[in-house]
Scaffold this motif. Structure first.
Motif, PDB file in Angstrom:
ATOM      1  N   SER A 144       0.794  -1.233   0.000  1.00  0.00           N
ATOM      2  CA  SER A 144       0.000   0.000   0.000  1.00  0.00           C
ATOM      3  C   SER A 144       0.827   1.284   0.000  1.00  0.00           C
ATOM      4  CB  SER A 144      -0.948   0.014   1.207  1.00  0.00           C
ATOM      5  OG  SER A 144      -1.749  -1.128   1.204  1.00  0.00           O
ATOM      6  N   LEU A 145       1.915   1.308  -0.721  1.00  0.00           N
ATOM      7  CA  LEU A 145       2.711   2.525  -0.805  1.00  0.00           C
ATOM      8  C   LEU A 145       2.760   2.994  -2.260  1.00  0.00           C
ATOM      9  CD1 LEU A 145       5.654   1.670   1.610  1.00  0.00           C
ATOM     10  CD2 LEU A 145       3.560   2.913   2.112  1.00  0.00           C
ATOM     11  N   LYS A 146       3.078   4.277  -2.434  1.00  0.00           N
ATOM     12  CA  LYS A 146       2.985   4.904  -3.750  1.00  0.00           C
ATOM     13  C   LYS A 146       4.038   4.400  -4.719  1.00  0.00           C
ATOM     14  CE  LYS A 146       3.084   9.499  -5.878  1.00  0.00           C
ATOM     15  NZ  LYS A 146       3.177  10.951  -5.627  1.00  0.00           N
ATOM     16  N   TYR A 147       5.225   4.095  -4.214  1.00  0.00           N
ATOM     17  CA  TYR A 147       6.338   3.737  -5.082  1.00  0.00           C
ATOM     18  C   TYR A 147       6.520   2.235  -5.135  1.00  0.00           C
ATOM     19  CZ  TYR A 147       7.179   8.712  -4.878  1.00  0.00           C
ATOM     20  OH  TYR A 147       7.022  10.071  -4.980  1.00  0.00           O
ATOM     21  N   SER A 148       7.286   1.778  -6.118  1.00  0.00           N
ATOM     22  CA  SER A 148       7.487   0.344  -6.293  1.00  0.00           C
ATOM     23  C   SER A 148       8.367  -0.211  -5.175  1.00  0.00           C
ATOM     24  CB  SER A 148       8.147   0.069  -7.646  1.00  0.00           C
ATOM     25  OG  SER A 148       9.522   0.453  -7.613  1.00  0.00           O
ATOM     26  N   PRO A 149       8.275  -1.528  -4.919  1.00  0.00           N
ATOM     27  CA  PRO A 149       9.153  -2.127  -3.911  1.00  0.00           C
ATOM     28  C   PRO A 149      10.627  -1.860  -4.170  1.00  0.00           C
ATOM     29  CG  PRO A 149       7.407  -3.645  -4.492  1.00  0.00           C
ATOM     30  CD  PRO A 149       7.289  -2.500  -5.451  1.00  0.00           C
ATOM     31  N   ASP A 150      11.051  -1.922  -5.431  1.00  0.00           N
ATOM     32  CA  ASP A 150      12.464  -1.675  -5.744  1.00  0.00           C
ATOM     33  C   ASP A 150      12.862  -0.233  -5.411  1.00  0.00           C
ATOM     34  OD1 ASP A 150      12.949  -4.234  -6.595  1.00  0.00           O
ATOM     35  OD2 ASP A 150      12.644  -3.791  -8.717  1.00  0.00           O
ATOM     36  N   GLU A 151      11.981   0.717  -5.703  1.00  0.00           N
ATOM     37  CA  GLU A 151      12.279   2.119  -5.420  1.00  0.00           C
ATOM     38  C   GLU A 151      12.357   2.370  -3.919  1.00  0.00           C
ATOM     39  OE1 GLU A 151      10.262   4.145  -9.400  1.00  0.00           O
ATOM     40  OE2 GLU A 151       9.041   3.809  -7.596  1.00  0.00           O
ATOM     41  N   ILE A 152      11.421   1.793  -3.178  1.00  0.00           N
ATOM     42  CA  ILE A 152      11.422   1.977  -1.727  1.00  0.00           C
ATOM     43  C   ILE A 152      12.642   1.317  -1.106  1.00  0.00           C
ATOM     44  CG2 ILE A 152      10.190   1.391   0.406  1.00  0.00           C
ATOM     45  CD1 ILE A 152       7.593   1.750  -1.266  1.00  0.00           C
ATOM     46  N   THR A 153      12.978   0.131  -1.577  1.00  0.00           N
ATOM     47  CA  THR A 153      14.183  -0.539  -1.095  1.00  0.00           C
ATOM     48  C   THR A 153      15.413   0.330  -1.318  1.00  0.00           C
ATOM     49  OG1 THR A 153      13.312  -2.778  -1.396  1.00  0.00           O
ATOM     50  CG2 THR A 153      15.699  -2.532  -1.463  1.00  0.00           C
ATOM     51  N   ALA A 154      15.515   0.939  -2.503  1.00  0.00           N
ATOM     52  CA  ALA A 154      16.669   1.780  -2.829  1.00  0.00           C
ATOM     53  C   ALA A 154      16.736   2.997  -1.906  1.00  0.00           C
ATOM     54  CB  ALA A 154      16.602   2.222  -4.289  1.00  0.00           C
ATOM     55  N   VAL A 155      15.590   3.648  -1.662  1.00  0.00           N
ATOM     56  CA  VAL A 155      15.580   4.829  -0.786  1.00  0.00           C
ATOM     57  C   VAL A 155      15.978   4.447   0.623  1.00  0.00           C
ATOM     58  CG1 VAL A 155      14.114   6.582   0.287  1.00  0.00           C
ATOM     59  CG2 VAL A 155      13.881   6.091  -2.148  1.00  0.00           C
ATOM     60  N   TRP A 156      15.366   3.412   1.158  1.00  0.00           N
ATOM     61  CA  TRP A 156      15.642   3.020   2.541  1.00  0.00           C
ATOM     62  C   TRP A 156      17.088   2.595   2.721  1.00  0.00           C
ATOM     63  CZ3 TRP A 156      10.843  -0.245   4.456  1.00  0.00           C
ATOM     64  CH2 TRP A 156       9.710   0.583   4.457  1.00  0.00           C
ATOM     65  N   GLN A 157      17.618   1.846   1.738  1.00  0.00           N
ATOM     66  CA  GLN A 157      19.002   1.388   1.867  1.00  0.00           C
ATOM     67  C   GLN A 157      19.978   2.560   1.769  1.00  0.00           C
ATOM     68  OE1 GLN A 157      20.004  -1.870  -0.711  1.00  0.00           O
ATOM     69  NE2 GLN A 157      21.882  -2.336   0.404  1.00  0.00           N
ATOM     70  N   CYS A 158      19.740   3.479   0.821  1.00  0.00           N
ATOM     71  CA  CYS A 158      20.611   4.662   0.712  1.00  0.00           C
ATOM     72  C   CYS A 158      20.536   5.494   1.983  1.00  0.00           C
ATOM     73  CB  CYS A 158      20.191   5.513  -0.485  1.00  0.00           C
ATOM     74  SG  CYS A 158      20.703   4.877  -2.093  1.00  0.00           S
ATOM     75  N   ALA A 159      19.329   5.725   2.483  1.00  0.00           N
ATOM     76  CA  ALA A 159      19.163   6.558   3.670  1.00  0.00           C
ATOM     77  C   ALA A 159      19.786   5.912   4.893  1.00  0.00           C
ATOM     78  CB  ALA A 159      17.688   6.837   3.913  1.00  0.00           C
ATOM     79  N   SER A 160      19.732   4.588   4.978  1.00  0.00           N
ATOM     80  CA  SER A 160      20.322   3.903   6.135  1.00  0.00           C
ATOM     81  C   SER A 160      21.820   4.128   6.194  1.00  0.00           C
ATOM     82  CB  SER A 160      20.017   2.399   6.090  1.00  0.00           C
ATOM     83  OG  SER A 160      20.805   1.724   5.127  1.00  0.00           O
ATOM     84  N   VAL A 161      22.448   4.300   5.044  1.00  0.00           N
ATOM     85  CA  VAL A 161      23.881   4.583   4.989  1.00  0.00           C
ATOM     86  C   VAL A 161      24.143   6.069   5.239  1.00  0.00           C
ATOM     87  CG1 VAL A 161      25.939   4.534   3.539  1.00  0.00           C
ATOM     88  CG2 VAL A 161      24.284   2.657   3.406  1.00  0.00           C
ATOM     89  N   LEU A 162      23.372   6.926   4.580  1.00  0.00           N
ATOM     90  CA  LEU A 162      23.622   8.364   4.651  1.00  0.00           C
ATOM     91  C   LEU A 162      23.345   8.953   6.035  1.00  0.00           C
ATOM     92  CD1 LEU A 162      22.053   9.428   1.237  1.00  0.00           C
ATOM     93  CD2 LEU A 162      24.489   9.334   1.812  1.00  0.00           C
ATOM     94  N   LEU A 163      22.446   8.338   6.796  1.00  0.00           N
ATOM     95  CA  LEU A 163      22.108   8.859   8.120  1.00  0.00           C
ATOM     96  C   LEU A 163      22.979   8.269   9.222  1.00  0.00           C
ATOM     97  CD1 LEU A 163      18.229   8.870   7.752  1.00  0.00           C
ATOM     98  CD2 LEU A 163      19.690  10.890   7.983  1.00  0.00           C
ATOM     99  N   ASP A 164      23.905   7.406   8.857  1.00  0.00           N
ATOM    100  CA  ASP A 164      24.824   6.850   9.841  1.00  0.00           C
ATOM    101  C   ASP A 164      26.023   7.794  10.014  1.00  0.00           C
ATOM    102  OD1 ASP A 164      25.776   5.079  11.674  1.00  0.00           O
ATOM    103  OD2 ASP A 164      26.054   3.402  10.289  1.00  0.00           O
ATOM    104  N   TYR A 165      26.844   7.474  10.992  1.00  0.00           N
ATOM    105  CA  TYR A 165      28.015   8.302  11.288  1.00  0.00           C
ATOM    106  C   TYR A 165      28.921   8.386  10.062  1.00  0.00           C
ATOM    107  CZ  TYR A 165      32.132  10.018  13.809  1.00  0.00           C
ATOM    108  OH  TYR A 165      33.211  10.754  14.230  1.00  0.00           O
ATOM    109  N   PRO A 166      29.322   9.595   9.646  1.00  0.00           N
ATOM    110  CA  PRO A 166      30.071   9.772   8.397  1.00  0.00           C
ATOM    111  C   PRO A 166      31.555   9.428   8.523  1.00  0.00           C
ATOM    112  CG  PRO A 166      29.694  11.898   9.433  1.00  0.00           C
ATOM    113  CD  PRO A 166      28.958  10.889  10.267  1.00  0.00           C
TER     114      PRO A 166
END
Length: 218
Positions: free
Chosen positions: A7-29
């Protein structure tokens, strides 16, 4: 196979990509994260603008030449301000015993999926939850996020108002989620006005941690 997100607007692949990128970018640099920026940029640039632009903004911010300044800003943004807390259950449970139970439930979800965290990692850290949702169980990850949606929205508002370099990554995550409902708006308003609950007596290590950033990724 990419886990299905309901029930989300974007495709599973797109959501997976966003969440995975964000999980890296929001961690300690640290140096490892910074070495991945070109790869993350390629992924983010392939996404629809509404969910990719924020990631690209954070990536550009992290390309700053002075790593120590970026690390110092990260600590100031996420580890010294309550509204900048990356531990999701803190917003919904505060410094109370209820938070220990919420953390235990999340650990049980991870255990059922075969994921065992290191001792120093708390299971409600946003980077851990996003990575779990992206790579292991999207449905369970989404439920964790939505259960703590008001806190995530407060964090989004805080980063935006602070004009933080990490704001874009969180905006992209929130753009993958359903719109806030009436009760969520009320909870966000209460959190802004009053802050999370406090209960200092009898807390164990599952209380609000006074911790340094989490080097080395999730």
């Amino acid at each position: 196979m990419t886990p299905k997100v309901p029930s989300l607007k974007y495709s599973p692949d797109e959501i997976t990509a966003v969440w995975q990128c964000a999980s890296v970018l929001l961690d300690y640099p640290d140096e490892l994260l910074l070495s991945r920026l070109d790869m993350l940029n390629e992924v983010a640039a392939s996404l629809p603008a509404k969910i990719g632009t924020g990631l690209l903004e954070t990536i550009e911010y992290l390309r700053r030449p002075t790593v120590s300044a970026t690390q110092s800003e990260y600590v100031d943004t996420f580890d010294t301000r309550r509204r900048g807390c990356l531990f999701l259950t803190y917003f919904s449970n505060g410094e109370t015993r209820k938070r220990g139970l919420a953390l235990l439930r999340i650990k049980q979800v991870y255990a059922r999926a075969g994921l065992n965290l290191a001792e120093e990692q708390l299971p409600d850290h946003l980077c851990v939850v996003l990575e779990f949702g992206a790579l292991t169980d999207a449905r369970a990850g989404l439920k964790m996020i939505l259960d703590n949606r008001a806190g995530l929205e407060l964090l989004r508002i805080h980063l935006r108002e602070a004009d933080s370099g990490w704001s874009g990554a969180l905006e992209s995550v929130c753009a993958t989620l359903p719109p806030l409902k009436g009760n969520d708006h009320e909870v966000v308003a209460r959190l802004i006005a009053e802050g999370p609950e406090e209960e200092q007596v009898g807390l164990n290590t599952y209380g609000m941690p006074d911790v340094a950033p989490m080097p080395g990724g999730v």
